[in-house]
Design a protein around this motif. Structure first.
Motif, PDB file in Angstrom:
ATOM      1  N   LEU A  17       6.584   9.321  -1.459  1.00 52.33           N
ATOM      2  CA  LEU A  17       6.973   8.668  -0.201  1.00 52.33           C
ATOM      3  C   LEU A  17       5.796   8.586   0.775  1.00 52.33           C
ATOM      4  CD1 LEU A  17      10.509  10.259   0.359  1.00 52.33           C
ATOM      5  CD2 LEU A  17       9.982   7.924  -0.409  1.00 52.33           C
ATOM      6  N   ALA A  18       4.962   9.644   0.792  1.00 50.98           N
ATOM      7  CA  ALA A  18       3.820   9.666   1.710  1.00 50.98           C
ATOM      8  C   ALA A  18       2.777   8.624   1.330  1.00 50.98           C
ATOM      9  CB  ALA A  18       3.188  11.062   1.728  1.00 50.98           C
ATOM     10  N   LEU A  19       2.692   8.295   0.041  1.00 51.05           N
ATOM     11  CA  LEU A  19       1.683   7.336  -0.417  1.00 51.05           C
ATOM     12  C   LEU A  19       2.165   5.895  -0.353  1.00 51.05           C
ATOM     13  CD1 LEU A  19       0.201   9.218  -3.511  1.00 51.05           C
ATOM     14  CD2 LEU A  19      -0.770   9.021  -1.217  1.00 51.05           C
ATOM     15  N   VAL A  20       3.404   5.682   0.063  1.00 51.86           N
ATOM     16  CA  VAL A  20       3.917   4.318   0.169  1.00 51.86           C
ATOM     17  C   VAL A  20       3.101   3.520   1.193  1.00 51.86           C
ATOM     18  CG1 VAL A  20       5.874   2.930   0.945  1.00 51.86           C
ATOM     19  CG2 VAL A  20       6.243   4.838  -0.629  1.00 51.86           C
ATOM     20  N   TYR A  21       2.870   4.121   2.358  1.00 43.20           N
ATOM     21  CA  TYR A  21       2.132   3.409   3.406  1.00 43.20           C
ATOM     22  C   TYR A  21       0.700   3.083   2.982  1.00 43.20           C
ATOM     23  CZ  TYR A  21      -0.679   2.823   7.618  1.00 43.20           C
ATOM     24  OH  TYR A  21      -1.584   2.373   8.538  1.00 43.20           O
ATOM     25  N   PRO A  22      -0.097   4.061   2.478  1.00 41.50           N
ATOM     26  CA  PRO A  22      -1.450   3.699   2.026  1.00 41.50           C
ATOM     27  C   PRO A  22      -1.451   2.633   0.942  1.00 41.50           C
ATOM     28  CG  PRO A  22      -1.222   6.083   2.204  1.00 41.50           C
ATOM     29  CD  PRO A  22       0.144   5.503   2.362  1.00 41.50           C
ATOM     30  N   TRP A  23      -0.455   2.685   0.046  1.00 45.20           N
ATOM     31  CA  TRP A  23      -0.440   1.725  -1.050  1.00 45.20           C
ATOM     32  C   TRP A  23      -0.098   0.319  -0.546  1.00 45.20           C
ATOM     33  CZ3 TRP A  23      -2.159   1.378  -5.776  1.00 45.20           C
ATOM     34  CH2 TRP A  23      -1.691   0.352  -6.604  1.00 45.20           C
ATOM     35  N   ILE A  24       0.864   0.220   0.351  1.00 45.54           N
ATOM     36  CA  ILE A  24       1.231  -1.092   0.889  1.00 45.54           C
ATOM     37  C   ILE A  24       0.084  -1.667   1.730  1.00 45.54           C
ATOM     38  CG2 ILE A  24       2.785  -2.286   2.488  1.00 45.54           C
ATOM     39  CD1 ILE A  24       5.015  -0.454   1.578  1.00 45.54           C
ATOM     40  N   ALA A  25      -0.571  -0.801   2.510  1.00 48.75           N
ATOM     41  CA  ALA A  25      -1.622  -1.276   3.407  1.00 48.75           C
ATOM     42  C   ALA A  25      -2.870  -1.733   2.654  1.00 48.75           C
ATOM     43  CB  ALA A  25      -1.982  -0.172   4.415  1.00 48.75           C
ATOM     44  N   ARG A  26      -3.287  -0.976   1.634  1.00 47.33           N
ATOM     45  CA  ARG A  26      -4.531  -1.292   0.918  1.00 47.33           C
ATOM     46  C   ARG A  26      -4.375  -0.993  -0.575  1.00 47.33           C
ATOM     47  NH1 ARG A  26      -5.180  -3.294   5.046  1.00 47.33           N
ATOM     48  NH2 ARG A  26      -6.995  -3.317   6.441  1.00 47.33           N
ATOM     49  N   SER A  27      -3.492  -1.695  -1.222  1.00 53.84           N
ATOM     50  CA  SER A  27      -3.217  -1.378  -2.624  1.00 53.84           C
ATOM     51  C   SER A  27      -4.433  -1.604  -3.516  1.00 53.84           C
ATOM     52  CB  SER A  27      -2.035  -2.222  -3.113  1.00 53.84           C
ATOM     53  OG  SER A  27      -2.325  -3.611  -2.942  1.00 53.84           O
ATOM     54  N   ASP A  28      -5.130  -2.729  -3.333  1.00 53.36           N
ATOM     55  CA  ASP A  28      -6.265  -3.038  -4.198  1.00 53.36           C
ATOM     56  C   ASP A  28      -7.479  -2.167  -3.908  1.00 53.36           C
ATOM     57  OD1 ASP A  28      -4.726  -4.994  -5.319  1.00 53.36           O
ATOM     58  OD2 ASP A  28      -5.494  -6.595  -4.022  1.00 53.36           O
ATOM     59  N   ALA A  29      -7.624  -1.735  -2.665  1.00 56.01           N
ATOM     60  CA  ALA A  29      -8.829  -1.006  -2.264  1.00 56.01           C
ATOM     61  C   ALA A  29      -8.940   0.357  -2.931  1.00 56.01           C
ATOM     62  CB  ALA A  29      -8.853  -0.840  -0.740  1.00 56.01           C
ATOM     63  N   TRP A  30      -7.814   0.975  -3.268  1.00 57.54           N
ATOM     64  CA  TRP A  30      -7.860   2.331  -3.813  1.00 57.54           C
ATOM     65  C   TRP A  30      -8.473   2.372  -5.217  1.00 57.54           C
ATOM     66  CZ3 TRP A  30      -7.317   5.932  -0.369  1.00 57.54           C
ATOM     67  CH2 TRP A  30      -6.541   5.694   0.756  1.00 57.54           C
ATOM     68  N   PHE A  31      -8.453   1.262  -5.936  1.00 55.72           N
ATOM     69  CA  PHE A  31      -9.008   1.260  -7.285  1.00 55.72           C
ATOM     70  C   PHE A  31     -10.536   1.342  -7.263  1.00 55.72           C
ATOM     71  CE2 PHE A  31      -4.883  -0.880  -7.922  1.00 55.72           C
ATOM     72  CZ  PHE A  31      -4.367  -0.074  -8.926  1.00 55.72           C
ATOM     73  N   SER A  32     -11.149   0.855  -6.202  1.00 61.61           N
ATOM     74  CA  SER A  32     -12.612   0.885  -6.103  1.00 61.61           C
ATOM     75  C   SER A  32     -13.105   1.914  -5.085  1.00 61.61           C
ATOM     76  CB  SER A  32     -13.135  -0.505  -5.707  1.00 61.61           C
ATOM     77  OG  SER A  32     -12.592  -0.914  -4.455  1.00 61.61           O
ATOM     78  N   ALA A  33     -12.210   2.811  -4.669  1.00 61.77           N
ATOM     79  CA  ALA A  33     -12.574   3.775  -3.625  1.00 61.77           C
ATOM     80  C   ALA A  33     -13.536   4.833  -4.157  1.00 61.77           C
ATOM     81  CB  ALA A  33     -11.319   4.435  -3.056  1.00 61.77           C
TER      82      ALA A  33
END
Length: 378
Positions: A17-33
């Motif tokens: 549930l806590a990761l819903v917001y980061p994922w919705i806001a920047r879903s593609d960005a986390w793969f190249s973080a």
């Protein structure tokens, strides 16, 4: 064992549930973080201990009362508070995990951008011959930036030129700038660069004693500037010449240097500092330690400077005081056309805030549950 499974399930549920917001806001960005401070992720080691401390460890720390048998209590009904007793510990552990990951500063390379930056290549050619020690007084407000002058301090032509050049550098945004200085010989102070801070520092440290200023080699100064612009890929190349004298020496004549500039597509803007009148020059100090001045005349050649500017498509200016010198530089700025550099740049974005928000929210929820719904006695 059953309780351990429930705690683990709650932890995974809260984390999701806590990761819903980061994922919705920047879903593609986390793969190249990537992390700027990856060693801080070692702080995640304490998360399991915090989870144990807030759940099973809490029972070990609670006061106990020995009774003959607890079997009747085992079959009794359980309320909401009993079922949520591990929730604060789970919330705190997940919050710590998010906050530790956030301070490790994850960043993402969003994309490689190909952008067109307006700009030109500019080389400022500054005279450092001995005549630049002549006084060029400035009234309050004459100099850019309303610079406060020290009391009793009289600016030389070089002092004023340095202030005006620094203001000129500060007004650039995407132009590559370099500086050439000359006296009896010419030297490259800095090749064209976008590091305006370094360029400003180098200009501020210029003085008349760093090179041989016994003569004036205008041709050498211009030729050196053209050499620095020869390999430039800019469509517009500009040389700004500041001098207060006539060409007296050098390996290259001003006429030949002008031809070189024309062949390379360089425009030359000339600024003549002073005229043929007598000027005051500091000549030591008196018995009281105060500077004393003598009057001298330094020859100038305005016809030569006008010819150089005209042959290259530039403009010629004459500055007899600090205000006119600043106005001449501003006039040069107004006439500089723009060209485009194609630059490859990477766009970075900080992602820590997307973890910080749910982390802080979980800390607040943990405190709220402990203070309101799950408060304990004694």
């Amino acid at each position: 064992m059953k309780r351990f499974g429930l705690v683990l399930l709650q932890t995974l549920l809260v984390l999701a549930l806590a990761l819903v917001y980061p994922w919705i806001a920047r879903s593609d960005a986390w793969f190249s973080a990537s992390f700027q401070y990856p060693w801080l992720l070692l702080g995640l080691i304490v998360v399991p201990f915090i989870l144990w401390w807030g759940t099973a460890g809490q029972d070990h720390r609670a006061p106990r009362l020995r009774v003959g048998t607890a079997k009747p209590f085992m079959s009794g009904p359980r309320g909401l508070r009993a079922r949520l007793r591990d929730a604060p510990g789970v919330l705190r552990a997940v919050a710590i995990a998010l906050l530790v990951t956030a301070i490790a500063r994850p960043v993402s390379v969003l994309r490689d951008q190909r952008g067109d930056d307006k700009g030109i290549d500019i080389v400022v050619v500054l005279d450092l011959s001995g005549s630049m020690r002549a006084v060029l007084d400035a009234k309050p407000g004459d100099l850019p930036g309303n610079i406060a002058l020290p009391r009793g301090k009289r600016l030389t032509r070089l002092d004023t030129a340095k202030i005006v050049i620094q203001d000129f550098i500060g007004r650039r945004k995407t132009d590559r700038m370099g500086v050439v200085v000359f006296g009896k010989n010419a030297y490259v102070l800095s090749p064209p660069t976008l590091d305006y801070h370094l360029l400003t520092q180098l200009v501020s440290k210029m003085s008349l004693d760093v090179i041989d200023g016994s003569s004036t080699a205008i041709g050498d100064g211009l030729a050196t500037a053209v050499a620095r612009l020869r390999r430039s890929d800019a469509q517009s190349k500009v040389i700004v010449l500041l001098t207060d004298g006539d060409n007296k020496e050098g390996l290259v004549s001003p006429q030949y240097a002008t031809e070189l500039a024309t062949s390379q597509g360089c425009k030359i803007y000339t600024i003549q500092i002073g005229n043929d009148d007598e000027v005051e020059v500091e000549d030591g100090v008196n018995l009281l330690g105060q500077p004393q001045y003598t009057r001298r005349r330094y020859p100038v050649n305005p016809e030569l400077l006008k010819w150089i500017a005209k042959q290259t498509g530039g403009q010629a200016y004459i500055a007899t005081d600090a205000k006119a010198l600043a106005s001449s530089m501003h006039a040069v700025l107004d006439q500089l056309e723009k060209t485009r550099f194609e630059a490859s740049r990477s766009s970075f974005e900080d992602l820590f805030s997307f973890l910080l928000v749910p982390g802080v929210a979980l800390v607040a929820l943990d405190a709220l549950l402990r203070a309101w719904l799950l408060r304990r006695f004694p």
